[in-house]
Design an enzyme around this catalytic site. Sequence first.
Site, PDB file in Angstrom:
ATOM      1  N   ILE D  71       0.848  -1.193   0.000  1.00  0.00           N
ATOM      2  CA  ILE D  71       0.000   0.000   0.000  1.00  0.00           C
ATOM      3  C   ILE D  71       0.885   1.245   0.000  1.00  0.00           C
ATOM      4  CG2 ILE D  71      -1.792   1.260   1.283  1.00  0.00           C
ATOM      5  CD1 ILE D  71      -2.745  -1.456   0.226  1.00  0.00           C
ATOM      6  N   CYS D 130       8.105  -1.376   7.907  1.00  0.00           N
ATOM      7  CA  CYS D 130       7.345  -1.485   6.676  1.00  0.00           C
ATOM      8  C   CYS D 130       8.263  -1.878   5.529  1.00  0.00           C
ATOM      9  CB  CYS D 130       6.657  -0.182   6.356  1.00  0.00           C
ATOM     10  SG  CYS D 130       5.894  -0.217   4.743  1.00  0.00           S
ATOM     11  N   LYS D 166       7.342  -1.829  16.571  1.00  0.00           N
ATOM     12  CA  LYS D 166       6.871  -2.951  15.759  1.00  0.00           C
ATOM     13  C   LYS D 166       8.017  -3.478  14.906  1.00  0.00           C
ATOM     14  CE  LYS D 166       3.059  -4.243  12.724  1.00  0.00           C
ATOM     15  NZ  LYS D 166       1.805  -3.781  12.117  1.00  0.00           N
ATOM     16  N   ILE D 192       4.693  -9.749  14.447  1.00  0.00           N
ATOM     17  CA  ILE D 192       5.560  -9.300  13.383  1.00  0.00           C
ATOM     18  C   ILE D 192       4.821  -8.421  12.370  1.00  0.00           C
ATOM     19  CG2 ILE D 192       7.070 -11.300  13.509  1.00  0.00           C
ATOM     20  CD1 ILE D 192       5.611 -12.500  11.109  1.00  0.00           C
ATOM     21  N   ASN D 193       5.599  -7.597  11.720  1.00  0.00           N
ATOM     22  CA  ASN D 193       5.128  -6.949  10.517  1.00  0.00           C
ATOM     23  C   ASN D 193       5.191  -7.993   9.385  1.00  0.00           C
ATOM     24  OD1 ASN D 193       4.444  -4.930   8.567  1.00  0.00           O
ATOM     25  ND2 ASN D 193       5.364  -3.409   9.908  1.00  0.00           N
ATOM     26  N   THR D 194       4.906  -7.598   8.171  1.00  0.00           N
ATOM     27  CA  THR D 194       4.809  -8.574   7.083  1.00  0.00           C
ATOM     28  C   THR D 194       6.175  -9.140   6.653  1.00  0.00           C
ATOM     29  OG1 THR D 194       4.865  -6.738   5.532  1.00  0.00           O
ATOM     30  CG2 THR D 194       2.704  -7.564   6.140  1.00  0.00           C
ATOM     31  N   GLY D 266      -5.022  -8.978  12.101  1.00  0.00           N
ATOM     32  CA  GLY D 266      -4.746  -8.225  10.887  1.00  0.00           C
ATOM     33  C   GLY D 266      -5.563  -8.709   9.705  1.00  0.00           C
ATOM     34  N   THR D 267      -4.920  -9.495   8.842  1.00  0.00           N
ATOM     35  CA  THR D 267      -5.554  -9.980   7.625  1.00  0.00           C
ATOM     36  C   THR D 267      -6.888 -10.670   7.878  1.00  0.00           C
ATOM     37  OG1 THR D 267      -3.387 -10.174   6.598  1.00  0.00           O
ATOM     38  CG2 THR D 267      -5.140 -11.476   5.620  1.00  0.00           C
TER      39      THR D 267
HETATM   40  C1  LIG Z   1      -3.254  -4.126   3.688  1.00  0.00           C
HETATM   41  C2  LIG Z   1      -2.302  -4.025   4.832  1.00  0.00           C
HETATM   42  C3  LIG Z   1      -1.848  -2.775   5.252  1.00  0.00           C
HETATM   43  C4  LIG Z   1      -0.962  -2.662   6.315  1.00  0.00           C
HETATM   44  N1  LIG Z   1      -0.552  -1.419   6.737  1.00  0.00           N
HETATM   45  C5  LIG Z   1       0.272  -1.313   7.820  1.00  0.00           C
HETATM   46  C6  LIG Z   1       0.638  -0.042   8.346  1.00  0.00           C
HETATM   47  O1  LIG Z   1       0.202   0.996   7.853  1.00  0.00           O
HETATM   48  N2  LIG Z   1       1.487   0.017   9.422  1.00  0.00           N
HETATM   49  C7  LIG Z   1       1.955  -1.132  10.004  1.00  0.00           C
HETATM   50  O2  LIG Z   1       2.703  -1.048  10.983  1.00  0.00           O
HETATM   51  N3  LIG Z   1       1.602  -2.354   9.547  1.00  0.00           N
HETATM   52  C8  LIG Z   1       0.779  -2.478   8.475  1.00  0.00           C
HETATM   53  N4  LIG Z   1       0.412  -3.720   8.022  1.00  0.00           N
HETATM   54  C9  LIG Z   1       0.936  -4.916   8.693  1.00  0.00           C
HETATM   55  C10 LIG Z   1      -0.076  -5.483   9.669  1.00  0.00           C
HETATM   56  O3  LIG Z   1      -0.382  -4.550  10.687  1.00  0.00           O
HETATM   57  C11 LIG Z   1       0.455  -6.775  10.301  1.00  0.00           C
HETATM   58  O4  LIG Z   1       1.682  -6.509  10.945  1.00  0.00           O
HETATM   59  C12 LIG Z   1       0.686  -7.871   9.283  1.00  0.00           C
HETATM   60  O5  LIG Z   1      -0.338  -7.875   8.317  1.00  0.00           O
HETATM   61  C13 LIG Z   1       0.774  -9.268   9.915  1.00  0.00           C
HETATM   62  O6  LIG Z   1      -0.405  -9.599  10.599  1.00  0.00           O
HETATM   63  P1  LIG Z   1      -1.600 -10.474   9.925  1.00  0.00           P
HETATM   64  O7  LIG Z   1      -0.974 -11.690   9.348  1.00  0.00           O
HETATM   65  O8  LIG Z   1      -2.541 -10.755  11.052  1.00  0.00           O
HETATM   66  O9  LIG Z   1      -2.210  -9.619   8.883  1.00  0.00           O
HETATM   67  C14 LIG Z   1      -0.488  -3.831   6.961  1.00  0.00           C
HETATM   68  C15 LIG Z   1      -0.949  -5.085   6.532  1.00  0.00           C
HETATM   69  C16 LIG Z   1      -1.847  -5.194   5.495  1.00  0.00           C
HETATM   70  C17 LIG Z   1      -2.306  -6.555   5.077  1.00  0.00           C
END
Ligand SMILES: Cc1cc2nc3c(=O)[nH]c(=O)nc-3n(C[C@H](O)[C@H](O)[C@H](O)COP(=O)(O)O)c2cc1C
Lengths: 262, 262, 307, 307
Positions: D71, D130, D166, D192-194, D266-267
């Site tokens: 994004i 990020c 994070k 974790i972050n992604t 999250g997702t």
């Molecule tokens: C569409 C999308 C947008 C995200 N935007 C952010 C963000 O702006 N800041 C952030 O710290 N993490 C962001 N993330 C990461 C999520 O907060 C999270 O760390 C990550 O998706 C792993 O968790 P999940 O598997 O439960 O989704 C984003 C994830 C997704 C899928």
Amino acid sequence: MKLCKKVKVVDVRPFGQPMTAGPEFFELRLENPGWDEWKPGQFVMLRPTSFGLEHVWARPFSIAMCDKQELTLFIQRVGRGTAHIAALEPGDHVLVWGPLGTSFVQEPDTHTLLLAGGVGIAPFKGYAILHPKRDNLRLVFAHRASARCYPYEQLADAVKAERVQEEKPEHLARVITLLHERISQYADGLVLACGPAPFLTTVRKYALEYGARCQLSLENRMACGVGACLGCVTPGVDGENRRVCVEGPVFWAQDIALGGGK
Amino acid sequence: MKLCKKVKVVDVRPFGQPMTAGPEFFELRLENPGWDEWKPGQFVMLRPTSFGLEHVWARPFSIAMCDKQELTLFIQRVGRGTAHIAALEPGDHVLVWGPLGTSFVQEPDTHTLLLAGGVGIAPFKGYAILHPKRDNLRLVFAHRASARCYPYEQLADAVKAERVQEEKPEHLARVITLLHERISQYADGLVLACGPAPFLTTVRKYALEYGARCQLSLENRMACGVGACLGCVTPGVDGENRRVCVEGPVFWAQDIALGGGK
Amino acid sequence: MMDTTVRLPGLTLKNPVLTASGTFGFGLEFEDFGDLRTLGGIVVKGMSLKPRQGNPMPRVAETACGMLNAIGIQNPGVESFIKNKLPHLPWEDTAIIANLYACTAEEFGELADILSAEEGVAALEVNVSCPNVKEGGAAFGQDPVQIGRVTEAVKAKARNKPVMVKLSPNVADIGVCARAAEAGGADMLSLINTVTGMAVDLVTRKPLLANVIGGLSGPAIKPVALRCVHQAVRAVKIPIIGLGGIVTARDALEFILVGAHAIQVGTANFLRPDAAFRLVQQLPKDMEIIGIGSLDELRGTLVLPGA
Amino acid sequence: MMDTTVRLPGLTLKNPVLTASGTFGFGLEFEDFGDLRTLGGIVVKGMSLKPRQGNPMPRVAETACGMLNAIGIQNPGVESFIKNKLPHLPWEDTAIIANLYACTAEEFGELADILSAEEGVAALEVNVSCPNVKEGGAAFGQDPVQIGRVTEAVKAKARNKPVMVKLSPNVADIGVCARAAEAGGADMLSLINTVTGMAVDLVTRKPLLANVIGGLSGPAIKPVALRCVHQAVRAVKIPIIGLGGIVTARDALEFILVGAHAIQVGTANFLRPDAAFRLVQQLPKDMEIIGIGSLDELRGTLVLPGA
Ligand SMILES: Cc1cc2nc3c(=O)[nH]c(=O)nc-3n(C[C@H](O)[C@H](O)[C@H](O)COP(=O)(O)O)c2cc1C
Ligand SMILES: Cc1cc2nc3c(=O)[nH]c(=O)nc-3n(C[C@H](O)[C@H](O)[C@H](O)COP(=O)(O)OP(=O)(O)OC[C@H]3O[C@@H](n4cnc5c(N)ncnc54)[C@H](O)[C@@H]3O)c2cc1C
Ligand SMILES: Cc1cc2nc3c(=O)[nH]c(=O)nc-3n(C[C@H](O)[C@H](O)[C@H](O)COP(=O)(O)OP(=O)(O)OC[C@H]3O[C@@H](n4cnc5c(N)ncnc54)[C@H](O)[C@@H]3O)c2cc1C
Ligand SMILES: Cc1cc2nc3c(=O)[nH]c(=O)nc-3n(C[C@H](O)[C@H](O)[C@H](O)COP(=O)(O)O)c2cc1C
Ligand code: FES
Ligand code: FES
């Protein structure tokens, strides 16, 4: 020769429960995958189409019976994978590979004690049907759910059979007592067992104690079912790992060291 | 008020094809999820149980029609997700949330041109049914598969309609010519369009050229459908992104900058 | 006829489909499910100088679209492989690639020396990246300096056999590791090995693996693998063999699009034991569908934005 | 009544369920699907000093049991958040946590200064990880020195608001990063972050994301997340908030078993928009099933082999 085949579901028949979708105990009848031969104790790997990519492993099940027309399995739903299987309907397709692994010995003239714990009764259905001298067989069935949930009656019609239910933890003692008593009577016979790990550990202990020749069928988690991943191994008494899917699932009790791992 | 509801599948009706499982074009009829109101052009997010964890997104579909009893969608199977949907059977459950997004304007007394490309015909079914002066509507339907694969006849019975098939790439020119000609006749009317991106780009071009008031319904990939993920945005003419699931899917043609991205 | 031949340094494959180490045993386990000679190659189970029993049980667990393993390189040792497995493999028809596992550069050299003397071994794959075993792999695979040293040690003893270094994705920068292997003399790279992961059982309150941590594989990691291959292709000049989550022929072609020369099929062999054979069959059909006559027409043609 | 309260430094949550940044918008998008006040907290979309339009389209793609996103922190800027979003959020009932995105330690400090002055902001989450945006996040999140510096900069301006850093999983050693944040003064960590990943389209021969590389999230990465939380719990003394692939209450409890104090959803919010609300409802039921009366009875009780 093992075969990997897509076959049609003939029927999903719940045991001792109303005919609803997603039963807990059920008989799964499949088209015969075109096998030349199979032996009681062997198993198949089964994969319904609905696993998609979410489940990367098929699931192992003992062959309950297989004739020219049909392969029959007896399944208890315990988790996500078996839930998919319980939701199958006639006409659906599943992937099956087998027959896999070792089988129980058959010695027509030896007095043979069949010890089944829960769904561990599955392989003994075919064992009893295909045995030339059923009078020499005796089944002890230990179970938790109602006996109607298992193919017990079918077996009790064919061979001498008795059962003991473990409804509460307190009942465990009577299961152990019965196993002990029966195995002690088969010191010169053959003891074949299939069931959960603690059940097998108990059987093994008494069999070794009385010097009974004894085979155990193990149910370790399996990824491949064909001996490639080394995920299903069980340690032998010599410290060498044995693959349950190839060197087992049926082992001679004295060869393997039960009790370690999960 | 949007609702997220588990509803039952009433019917899966293939269009213009034998009644087989997994059709390519079909009408999906669901129980009404209990909505207070909805407007043509709005959409729903749909998730069959069989998605499991493998598909983390639901799929967006225009509302073809919704009455007290039933919500009707018109779906083309294009990939894995829509294949799961095509395999649904009456009695199965799906999760639906909606109604979502913006809708097409309804101006009973304005001459209104409906431009549908392929499955983009879906929202116009409800639009035509609910329009108080159908005589003021005219449909142009551009399609690749046989017309019988779409609910075209249903619409042609209700409003003035014509269609043009693009069986081969060479036929594209005649689609464009027809769009051009019709839009030029609606300079003082209303032009509403739904279809693939290149179709909408063409419509937009002629609408702006002739000064026709024009709305376009976009079909961007969507993860959440509710404005949270910012995955579905489309750039506005001012350079600011607009969420197709909230500020759209129906936009005024002059507000958005089509043609970039996939 | 579709041309699926792949020419690599010192190694020609009839098609780009290899089976991944540890997921296809010694190949012989799959003879009932397909003709081994139809495969581009077989990378056999990782082997060490001495036999190893591997980690305690349980050592596999299923996860969403994937699995964890901590087998710990159970293997019968290199001598047993040469004596008991290699002679039964169709090495005249299909490339048999040995996967080397060791805990020091010296041991790696010894393994290379023994294996490269075997006519039946077509190439050596160096597992510097096994995340399962505390005493070795992990440290090597995450440290570019060690990757370089191990690669040199293997190359020094590899005779005429091509050496492929298998990289771990559990690093901040895969490009640095790829360059380290290239600088060490690697003829090609294979990537990725498993992603470090873990699973637990809420009821027993135990990890699902006795080793606690294991390696994640399967479709879940395909995006990670494609990303690593993409980055490695840009970091080095030597050919890259891509793996991680490949199930279908289309998956395989995606790796080739990103720039891989060949691919390996791993966890997919558990989805169904004929997975690799089916992939080989399907590949020319899917090549036709996407309109290419050879893999060269596709390889590395990924269109990057702004390019 | 089941006790699900979570006490964190300077922050008490009525339950351990937060929504993850970027997956729950500014919370208001979900008002129709549940009562926001039932959530333990809401981590809002990442925000920067100035508004950002983010990366070009397409910027999301579905993968096996997961998804990729790039994004690029599209957001209306911190001032707009304070003026147009925060007043509408139920911050008296539910912890509203701001997620800070910047490209330098100085900018991070400025953001912290502005946000920590807001009564409605309960805590600050620092996105040093990020992987999507070339100009910043990635470099920070993979470098312990930068993690420390950014943490210090934010802490210096955070007033009485707790700071949560994070972490990115795209590193060789998450423990080192966790310690760097702790040493920089972080009150807690979220991870974790992604996971960095990529997907391609065989037909168009293009990456599925215009940014080419994106971040993998969803059930596919749960094993990676559990492993990182396990390692971080052992590396630092400050509380850890776990996330990555959590869908069900049982998933959430797994993270707590491994040692997390709270979790983020999250997702899963895309699987169904009421996912977080349902998880909150289900949590006490599943706690009862596994036989615990409070989260403290479970937290960090993972039984390790040999222990
Ligand atoms: C569409 C999308 C947008 C995200 N935007 C952010 C963000 O702006 N800041 C952030 O710290 N993490 C962001 N993330 C990461 C999520 O907060 C999270 O760390 C990550 O998706 C792993 O968790 P999940 O598997 O439960 O989704 C984003 C994830 C997704 C899928
Ligand atoms: C050789 C062999 C023969 C078998 N025969 C039968 C049979 O005839 N009928 C039958 O109902 N079951 C049989 N099983 C067990 C059956 O394979 C498992 O119950 C099934 O794989 C569980 O899948 P699931 O996805 O539903 O469970 P999961 O969701 O994977 O797990 C649910 C629970 O079951 C446990 N479990 C998972 N796999 C196994 C396994 N392989 N063995 C024991 N526990 C497991 C898990 O630890 C967990 O506690 C056999 C297993 C083996 C190895
Ligand atoms: C607001 C809206 C309304 C829609 N209305 C309808 C409708 O009424 N009927 C209908 O059949 N379809 C409709 N669509 C398109 C539909 O959502 C997609 O066809 C569907 O999501 C594809 O899912 P899949 O998993 O089968 O395809 P995938 O396997 O995900 O993809 C297959 C192919 O379809 C493309 N694709 C995937 N998602 C979309 C998408 N959202 N839009 C366009 N192409 C896509 C992919 O790029 C790929 O080429 C609508 C989309 C939106 C956003
Ligand atoms: C059960 C199992 C055992 C493995 N053993 C080895 C091994 O011995 N040596 C090695 O280099 N890789 C080993 N791997 C890693 C695979 O070869 C492969 O790199 C990884 O699984 C990713 O590919 P996939 O997703 O297609 O499985 C093993 C993987 C699995 C699942
Ligand atoms: S299940 Fe793979 S070796 Fe037995
Ligand atoms: S689909 Fe998530 S914002 Fe539109």
